[in-house]
Write a protein that holds these residues in place. Structure first.
Motif, short mmCIF file in Angstrom:
data_model
loop_
_atom_site.label_atom_id
_atom_site.label_comp_id
_atom_site.label_asym_id
_atom_site.label_seq_id
_atom_site.Cartn_x
_atom_site.Cartn_y
_atom_site.Cartn_z
N GLY A 1 0.82 -1.20 0.00
CA GLY A 1 0.00 0.00 0.00
C GLY A 1 0.85 1.24 0.00
N SER A 2 0.44 2.22 0.76
CA SER A 2 1.15 3.50 0.85
C SER A 2 0.88 4.12 2.21
CB SER A 2 0.68 4.45 -0.25
OG SER A 2 -0.70 4.79 -0.05
N ARG A 3 1.60 5.17 2.50
CA ARG A 3 1.35 5.90 3.75
C ARG A 3 -0.10 6.38 3.80
NH1 ARG A 3 5.09 8.72 7.00
NH2 ARG A 3 6.63 8.27 5.42
N LYS A 4 -0.58 6.84 2.66
CA LYS A 4 -1.96 7.33 2.59
C LYS A 4 -2.96 6.20 2.84
CE LYS A 4 -5.16 9.76 -0.51
NZ LYS A 4 -5.32 10.37 -1.86
N ASP A 5 -2.69 5.03 2.25
CA ASP A 5 -3.58 3.88 2.45
C ASP A 5 -3.62 3.48 3.92
OD1 ASP A 5 -4.08 3.73 -0.28
OD2 ASP A 5 -2.51 2.24 -0.63
N ALA A 6 -2.45 3.41 4.54
CA ALA A 6 -2.37 3.01 5.94
C ALA A 6 -3.07 4.01 6.84
CB ALA A 6 -0.92 2.84 6.36
N ASP A 7 -2.85 5.30 6.59
CA ASP A 7 -3.50 6.33 7.40
C ASP A 7 -5.01 6.27 7.25
OD1 ASP A 7 -1.07 7.22 8.30
OD2 ASP A 7 -0.92 8.90 6.91
N ALA A 8 -5.47 6.07 6.02
CA ALA A 8 -6.91 6.00 5.78
C ALA A 8 -7.52 4.80 6.49
CB ALA A 8 -7.19 5.94 4.28
N PHE A 9 -6.85 3.66 6.41
CA PHE A 9 -7.34 2.45 7.07
C PHE A 9 -7.41 2.65 8.58
CE2 PHE A 9 -6.33 -1.60 9.20
CZ PHE A 9 -7.37 -2.39 8.73
N ALA A 10 -6.34 3.21 9.17
CA ALA A 10 -6.29 3.40 10.62
C ALA A 10 -7.32 4.44 11.08
CB ALA A 10 -4.89 3.84 11.03
N THR A 11 -7.45 5.52 10.33
CA THR A 11 -8.38 6.57 10.71
C THR A 11 -9.82 6.09 10.65
OG1 THR A 11 -6.84 8.26 9.89
CG2 THR A 11 -9.15 8.92 10.19
N ALA A 12 -10.15 5.33 9.62
CA ALA A 12 -11.50 4.80 9.48
C ALA A 12 -11.82 3.84 10.62
CB ALA A 12 -11.66 4.10 8.13
N ALA A 13 -10.87 2.99 10.97
CA ALA A 13 -11.10 2.04 12.07
C ALA A 13 -11.28 2.78 13.39
CB ALA A 13 -9.93 1.07 12.17
N ALA A 14 -10.46 3.80 13.63
CA ALA A 14 -10.58 4.56 14.87
C ALA A 14 -11.91 5.30 14.94
CB ALA A 14 -9.41 5.55 14.98
N ALA A 15 -12.37 5.80 13.80
CA ALA A 15 -13.61 6.57 13.77
C ALA A 15 -14.83 5.72 14.11
CB ALA A 15 -13.80 7.21 12.40
N ARG A 16 -14.79 4.44 13.73
CA ARG A 16 -15.94 3.58 14.01
C ARG A 16 -15.76 2.73 15.27
NH1 ARG A 16 -13.55 0.85 9.48
NH2 ARG A 16 -12.67 -1.16 10.11
N ALA A 17 -14.69 3.00 16.01
CA ALA A 17 -14.43 2.22 17.22
C ALA A 17 -15.51 2.45 18.26
CB ALA A 17 -13.07 2.60 17.80
N PRO A 18 -16.05 1.40 18.84
CA PRO A 18 -17.03 1.58 19.92
C PRO A 18 -16.39 2.17 21.16
CG PRO A 18 -16.42 -0.74 19.68
CD PRO A 18 -15.78 -0.01 18.53
N GLN A 19 -17.19 2.72 22.03
CA GLN A 19 -16.68 3.32 23.26
C GLN A 19 -15.88 2.29 24.06
OE1 GLN A 19 -16.74 6.42 24.28
NE2 GLN A 19 -15.72 5.99 26.22
#
Length: 367
Positions: free
Chosen positions: A228-246
């Motif tokens: 992937g790329s730095r952008k791909d990794a950041d997008a994947f991590a950010t999306a996962a963090a955004a939908r993380a339950p409390q």
């Protein structure tokens, strides 16, 4: 032309001198235990370097007891019973599978041809044992990454075998995400197509949508050093963090993405105080404070926070992480080094030195 040559020469000099400067300015160096500059671990109740457990990120007494029995008797049954009683949900089963596989791999390295005989017996005597199949698959993955060069014929052959065993383990334990999480390392090594990876990831998400260990493994695949790329990794991590339950530690995933793309030589002053790093660290700190105290992935996040907090010179916060994880170093960033215990000890000494230089002492550090 002369200016161009001068600039080129300066770049080459920076590349050569940069790491030395960072070591000198950052103070990241090891001293002998008897040196006057060495921090005394006993002062803070820390374990000495030779006592640090490199097998796990944090304590799991049941696992340690079983490992002792298995390695002393070479009888696999205790390991099988422990995994059979470990819920498929959550992160503990994955960590225990990794630990058993790592123990067998280390035994084999220490005693070629003989070590890890208990795992071979486990697979031969109980071929339909789901736990044994999962440990075998993870063992093969670890062997491929440790004993072969990525991309070599031997590397691919071992990973192809691991993929076959992953499929067997998945059939033996429907609903268990672990065989598919093991396969994430296979996907990275064999270079799955995006479609193949998405199919694998969908199976994991269906079974364990908030599994931090799985997300960290998938993050490697999305990084620029792999597929992937730095952008791909950041997008994947950010999306996962955004939908993380409390209360989920998925909020810390962006920090793992930053770590995955750390520059080899940091010549940019203030990198660790940049907005990207600061935001990722604050997200991880929030995740740690919000998580259950018994979350089995909590130690993983705390270990990575130590590295960043030390570089950011946030000494007190680094010390607060250290007193909660000390004794175990089987986690990133230490396991990326040849001697995890030594690397951890260096950062721990830096945290102690910085803490005391700013007025801290054992008396001012609440446990």
């Amino acid at each position: 032309m002369e200016i161009l040559l001068f600039l080129l020469a300066m770049c080459m000099l920076a590349a050569i001198v940069g790491p030395w400067v960072m070591r000198r300015r950052g103070g990241i160096r090891q001293v002998e235990p008897g040196s006057p500059d060495a921090a005394d671990p006993d002062t803070y109740g820390f374990a000495r370097q030779e006592e640090l457990d490199v097998r796990m990120p944090g304590p799991d007494q049941d696992l340690l007891d079983v490992l002792d029995v298995v390695q002393a008797t070479q009888d696999w049954r205790a390991a099988s019973q422990l995994l059979a009683g470990t819920p498929k949900e959550g992160e503990v089963r994955w960590q225990r599978v990794q630990a058993f596989a790592g123990a067998a791999s280390l035994e084999l390295a220490q005693q070629p041809g003989k070590g890890g005989a208990w795992l071979r017996a486990w697979r031969a005597e109980a071929p339909k044992d789901a736990g044994g199949a999962a440990v075998h698959a993870e063992f093969l993955v670890q062997q491929a990454w440790r004993s072969s060069s990525a991309g070599s014929d031997d590397f691919r052959i071992i990973l192809e075998e691991a993929r076959t065993v992953c499929a067997t383990a998945a059939l033996l334990a429907p609903g268990d995400p672990v065989p598919y999480i093991v396969e994430l390392a296979v996907a990275r090594g064999l270079g799955y197509t995006p479609e193949q990876f998405d199919q694998l990831w969908a199976r994991i998400i269906d079974r364990a949508p908030a599994h931090l260990g799985a997300h960290i493994a998938a993050l490697h695949f999305h990084s620029e050093r792999w597929h992937g790329s730095r952008k791909d990794a950041d997008a994947f991590a950010t999306a996962a963090a955004a939908r993380a339950p409390q209360g989920s530690l998925l909020a810390a995933l962006p920090l793992f993405a930053v770590y995955e793309h750390l520059p080899e030589v940091n010549l940019v002053q203030g990198f660790y105080r940049s907005q990207v790093v600061t935001r990722a660290v604050e997200g991880a700190m929030y995740a740690v404070h919000s998580a259950r105290p018994d979350d089995p992935m909590l130690a993983h996040v705390r270990h990575l926070l130590v590295l960043f907090l030390v570089h950011m010179e946030r000494w007190s916060e680094a010390m607060h992480q250290l007193i909660r994880i000390d004794g175990h170093v089987g986690a990133l960033p230490w396991t990326a080094e040849a001697d995890p215990a030594a690397q951890y000890t260096v950062y721990r000494a830096l945290a102690v030195a910085g803490y005391e230089a700013n007025g801290g002492s054992p008396a001012t550090l609440p446990h």
